[in-house]
Every structure is written in structure tokens, then in C-alpha cells.
Design a protein around this motif. Structure first.
Motif, PDB file in Angstrom:
ATOM      1  N   VAL A   1     -11.024 -77.658 -81.190  1.00 14.50           N
ATOM      2  CA  VAL A   1     -10.203 -78.402 -80.232  1.00 14.50           C
ATOM      3  C   VAL A   1      -8.723 -78.159 -80.516  1.00 14.50           C
ATOM      4  O   VAL A   1      -7.938 -77.917 -79.603  1.00 14.50           O
ATOM      5  CB  VAL A   1     -10.535 -79.908 -80.257  1.00 14.50           C
ATOM      6  CG1 VAL A   1      -9.660 -80.670 -79.288  1.00 14.50           C
ATOM      7  CG2 VAL A   1     -12.008 -80.137 -79.940  1.00 14.50           C
TER       8      VAL A   1
ATOM      9  N   ILE B   1     -13.443 -83.349 -73.052  1.00 12.04           N
ATOM     10  CA  ILE B   1     -13.912 -82.991 -74.391  1.00 12.04           C
ATOM     11  C   ILE B   1     -14.489 -84.226 -75.084  1.00 12.04           C
ATOM     12  O   ILE B   1     -15.498 -84.146 -75.783  1.00 12.04           O
ATOM     13  CB  ILE B   1     -12.770 -82.342 -75.206  1.00 12.04           C
ATOM     14  CG1 ILE B   1     -12.362 -81.005 -74.571  1.00 12.04           C
ATOM     15  CG2 ILE B   1     -13.187 -82.138 -76.659  1.00 12.04           C
ATOM     16  CD1 ILE B   1     -11.068 -80.431 -75.110  1.00 12.04           C
TER      17      ILE B   1
ATOM     18  N   TRP C   1      -8.773 -83.613 -72.488  1.00 14.55           N
ATOM     19  CA  TRP C   1      -9.187 -84.400 -73.636  1.00 14.55           C
ATOM     20  C   TRP C   1     -10.300 -85.374 -73.246  1.00 14.55           C
ATOM     21  O   TRP C   1     -11.267 -85.560 -73.991  1.00 14.55           O
ATOM     22  CB  TRP C   1      -8.007 -85.167 -74.243  1.00 14.55           C
ATOM     23  CG  TRP C   1      -8.423 -85.942 -75.449  1.00 14.55           C
ATOM     24  CD1 TRP C   1      -8.599 -85.468 -76.720  1.00 14.55           C
ATOM     25  CD2 TRP C   1      -8.784 -87.322 -75.495  1.00 14.55           C
ATOM     26  NE1 TRP C   1      -9.032 -86.473 -77.548  1.00 14.55           N
ATOM     27  CE2 TRP C   1      -9.146 -87.623 -76.817  1.00 14.55           C
ATOM     28  CE3 TRP C   1      -8.820 -88.337 -74.547  1.00 14.55           C
ATOM     29  CZ2 TRP C   1      -9.541 -88.888 -77.213  1.00 14.55           C
ATOM     30  CZ3 TRP C   1      -9.220 -89.608 -74.943  1.00 14.55           C
ATOM     31  CH2 TRP C   1      -9.577 -89.870 -76.269  1.00 14.55           C
TER      32      TRP C   1
END
Length: 174
Positions: A55, A77, A74
């Protein structure tokens, strides 16, 4: 969609079925972009091998994203982390100098080898990746970066084009 994203397809189907369809489809497309990027650059082949390092590398490679877009990535994810049963949240993108895009053009260099090496490093390319990208042999790139320019003029021009190096002339006060 690469292999890693197709392995996550089971999660995508169930996720897109409920809630706001358009938003969820966009979120899935962001997750797929992340997974494809990780697989192609970080060589991860298993969903459960994903970690914080991947990441962070994604944020470093995508510095140009606006804060709003980075937050949307984000969130996607984070959803992936939730599906995979990860116990911690994925790292958020940190604002500031760490993630500001390096601007090689602002620096003054006297040697073409220094310019090429700095441009390559600013784009986080290894010599191997640059060789694959340009078709120039690794040994030639290493020689050019070491300062050996003679005999490599054509390769040098190709590297300048590939790394988008532009020259401007300015008077320098000593």
C-alpha cells in the motif's frame, strides 16, 4: 484484470449486489486498479500476501492523486482488507514532502549521467526496469550512469526521451 484481481472477484460480486450500485462499482474498479498495480509491479500472486508495504509503495507511485481520490482509493483498499480478514487498517497516504513528486527539472546537473540517474530514481525505476522499458542493455545504462558517455550517444538520447528529460539553459552565478 490480472490474476490477483480475478481471485478477488468472489468478493466483488457480493459487494456490488447491495447498496449504491454506482458507488460500489467505482470502488471495485479502484480495488482492481490497486490489485493490478500490485501484481504487475510488486509481483504479488496471492491476496493474502498483500501487506502495508504494498500500500505504501502504491501511494509513492501515485503521488499525483488528489486528496479526495486518494481517500477513495484508501476506502477501497480498506474494504479489501476487511474482506481478507486483516486486523489492522491499511496505511493512509501521508501528506507532505514524503509524497510530493520529485521535480528533477529544478535541479542543476553538470553531467548527463547524473541527470539520468536522478530521473530514473525519481520515477522509482530500477536499471532492469529502465532497460526493459527502453530496450537498452543493462550494461549500457550502468555505463552511462557511471559517466561513460562516449559511444552511447544514441542510447543517451533514447534515455532522455524515455525519462522525459528536458534541457533549458540558464546562467549560473558562481
Amino acid at each position: 484484470m490480472l490474476t490477483l484481481a480475478s481471485k478477488a472477484e468472489v468478493y466483488f460480486r457480493n459487494y456490488v449486489r447491495g447498496g449504491g450500485k454506482d458507488n460500489r462499482k467505482k470502488q471495485v474498479s479502484r480495488i482492481i486498479k490497486f490489485l493490478d498495480w500490485v501484481e504487475s509491479t510488486q509481483h504479488v500472486i496471492s491476496l493474502h500476501s498483500l501487506g502495508k508495504r504494498h500500500v505504501v509503495n502504491f501511494w509513492k507511485a501515485h503521488r499525483e492523486l488528489s486528496e479526495a481520490t486518494a481517500n477513495k482509493y484508501w476506502l477501497g483498499i480498506s474494504k479489501l482488507w476487511q474482506w481478507l480478514g486483516k486486523h489492522e487498517e491499511p496505511p493512509k497516504r501521508k501528506p507532505g514532502n514524503l509524497l510530493s513528486k520529485p521535480d528533477v527539472k529544478k535541479n542543476l546537473f553538470s553531467e548527463p549521467s547524473t541527470v539520468i540517474k536522478a530521473a530514473r530514481e525519481a520515477r522509482q525505476l530500477t536499471v532492469q526496469k529502465l532497460a526493459n522499458m527502453t530496450g537498452i542493455e543493462i550494461g549500457q545504462i550502468e555505463a552511462i550512469e557511471a559517466g561513460v558517455i562516449e559511444g552511447y550517444e544514441v542510447s543517451l538520447q533514447c534515455l532522455f526521451r524515455s525519462l522525459e528529460i528536458q534541457f533549458s539553459y540558464a546562467e549560473i552565478d558562481n
